[in-house]
Design a protein around this motif. Structure first.
Motif, PDB file in Angstrom:
ATOM      1  N   ARG A 142       0.827  -1.203   0.000  1.00 21.15           N
ATOM      2  CA  ARG A 142       0.000   0.000   0.000  1.00 21.15           C
ATOM      3  C   ARG A 142       0.868   1.263   0.000  1.00 21.15           C
ATOM      4  NH1 ARG A 142      -3.405  -3.045   3.385  1.00 21.15           N
ATOM      5  NH2 ARG A 142      -2.331  -2.295   5.232  1.00 21.15           N
ATOM      6  N   GLN A 143       1.924   1.243   0.803  1.00 23.25           N
ATOM      7  CA  GLN A 143       2.810   2.406   0.873  1.00 23.25           C
ATOM      8  C   GLN A 143       3.505   2.645  -0.466  1.00 23.25           C
ATOM      9  OE1 GLN A 143       5.756   2.009   3.913  1.00 23.25           O
ATOM     10  NE2 GLN A 143       6.550   4.062   3.643  1.00 23.25           N
ATOM     11  N   ALA A 144       3.957   1.567  -1.106  1.00 22.85           N
ATOM     12  CA  ALA A 144       4.619   1.698  -2.409  1.00 22.85           C
ATOM     13  C   ALA A 144       3.646   2.246  -3.458  1.00 22.85           C
ATOM     14  CB  ALA A 144       5.174   0.346  -2.853  1.00 22.85           C
ATOM     15  N   GLU A 145       2.407   1.783  -3.430  1.00 25.22           N
ATOM     16  CA  GLU A 145       1.404   2.286  -4.374  1.00 25.22           C
ATOM     17  C   GLU A 145       1.120   3.763  -4.147  1.00 25.22           C
ATOM     18  OE1 GLU A 145      -1.171   2.389  -7.513  1.00 25.22           O
ATOM     19  OE2 GLU A 145       0.250   0.834  -6.950  1.00 25.22           O
ATOM     20  N   HIS A 146       1.047   4.147  -2.879  1.00 29.21           N
ATOM     21  CA  HIS A 146       0.825   5.558  -2.548  1.00 29.21           C
ATOM     22  C   HIS A 146       1.978   6.422  -3.059  1.00 29.21           C
ATOM     23  CE1 HIS A 146      -0.395   9.132  -0.438  1.00 29.21           C
ATOM     24  NE2 HIS A 146       0.750   9.165   0.199  1.00 29.21           N
ATOM     25  N   GLU A 147       3.205   5.981  -2.837  1.00 26.98           N
ATOM     26  CA  GLU A 147       4.366   6.733  -3.311  1.00 26.98           C
ATOM     27  C   GLU A 147       4.404   6.791  -4.830  1.00 26.98           C
ATOM     28  OE1 GLU A 147       7.742   4.975  -1.452  1.00 26.98           O
ATOM     29  OE2 GLU A 147       7.156   5.652   0.547  1.00 26.98           O
ATOM     30  N   ARG A 148       4.012   5.705  -5.488  1.00 29.08           N
ATOM     31  CA  ARG A 148       3.971   5.681  -6.951  1.00 29.08           C
ATOM     32  C   ARG A 148       2.955   6.688  -7.476  1.00 29.08           C
ATOM     33  NH1 ARG A 148       2.589   0.551  -7.433  1.00 29.08           N
ATOM     34  NH2 ARG A 148       4.652  -0.091  -6.811  1.00 29.08           N
TER      35      ARG A 148
ATOM     36  N   ALA B 234       1.931   9.369  -5.895  1.00 26.41           N
ATOM     37  CA  ALA B 234       2.446  10.707  -5.597  1.00 26.41           C
ATOM     38  C   ALA B 234       3.472  11.125  -6.644  1.00 26.41           C
ATOM     39  CB  ALA B 234       3.064  10.740  -4.198  1.00 26.41           C
ATOM     40  N   ARG B 235       4.369  10.219  -7.028  1.00 29.55           N
ATOM     41  CA  ARG B 235       5.355  10.540  -8.063  1.00 29.55           C
ATOM     42  C   ARG B 235       4.681  10.835  -9.399  1.00 29.55           C
ATOM     43  NH1 ARG B 235       8.250   6.200  -5.813  1.00 29.55           N
ATOM     44  NH2 ARG B 235       7.597   4.889  -7.526  1.00 29.55           N
ATOM     45  N   ALA B 236       3.644  10.065  -9.720  1.00 29.12           N
ATOM     46  CA  ALA B 236       2.923  10.298 -10.969  1.00 29.12           C
ATOM     47  C   ALA B 236       2.237  11.658 -10.952  1.00 29.12           C
ATOM     48  CB  ALA B 236       1.897   9.194 -11.207  1.00 29.12           C
ATOM     49  N   ALA B 237       1.682  12.058  -9.807  1.00 26.94           N
ATOM     50  CA  ALA B 237       1.028  13.368  -9.703  1.00 26.94           C
ATOM     51  C   ALA B 237       2.047  14.486  -9.857  1.00 26.94           C
ATOM     52  CB  ALA B 237       0.305  13.493  -8.360  1.00 26.94           C
ATOM     53  N   VAL B 238       3.207  14.342  -9.233  1.00 31.77           N
ATOM     54  CA  VAL B 238       4.262  15.354  -9.355  1.00 31.77           C
ATOM     55  C   VAL B 238       4.730  15.441 -10.800  1.00 31.77           C
ATOM     56  CG1 VAL B 238       6.652  15.883  -8.729  1.00 31.77           C
ATOM     57  CG2 VAL B 238       5.029  15.215  -6.971  1.00 31.77           C
ATOM     58  N   ARG B 239       4.897  14.290 -11.438  1.00 31.90           N
ATOM     59  CA  ARG B 239       5.336  14.269 -12.836  1.00 31.90           C
ATOM     60  C   ARG B 239       4.311  14.954 -13.731  1.00 31.90           C
ATOM     61  NH1 ARG B 239       5.293   8.964 -13.710  1.00 31.90           N
ATOM     62  NH2 ARG B 239       7.119   8.715 -12.390  1.00 31.90           N
TER      63      ARG B 239
END
Length: 65
Positions: free
Chosen positions: A16-22, A24-29
């Motif tokens: 779940r944490q990895a999916e959340h970070e993924r 977040a990175r996609a939103a920043v990108r």
């Protein structure tokens, strides 16, 4: 059995944490890409309205040392 359940819970939490970070990175990108496109678009429009000079516009306020 108890250790196995702890392992499954921890594994699920890490997933779940990895999916959340993924996400977040996609939103920043996506925001960064949208900002770049906006700058390119405004640069195209600004090029038509600015005076024809090679000198760049100065910043309004100088940077602090």
């Amino acid at each position: 059995m108890y250790e196995y359940e702890l392992h499954r819970i921890r594994s699920a939490e890490l997933i779940r944490q990895a999916e959340h970070e993924r996400l977040a990175r996609a939103a920043v990108r996506a925001r960064r890409e949208a900002r770049r496109e906006a700058v390119e678009h405004s640069a195209e429009g600004a090029a038509e309205t600015e005076a024809h000079t090679s000198r760049r516009r100065r910043h309004r306020y100088p940077r602090a040392a």
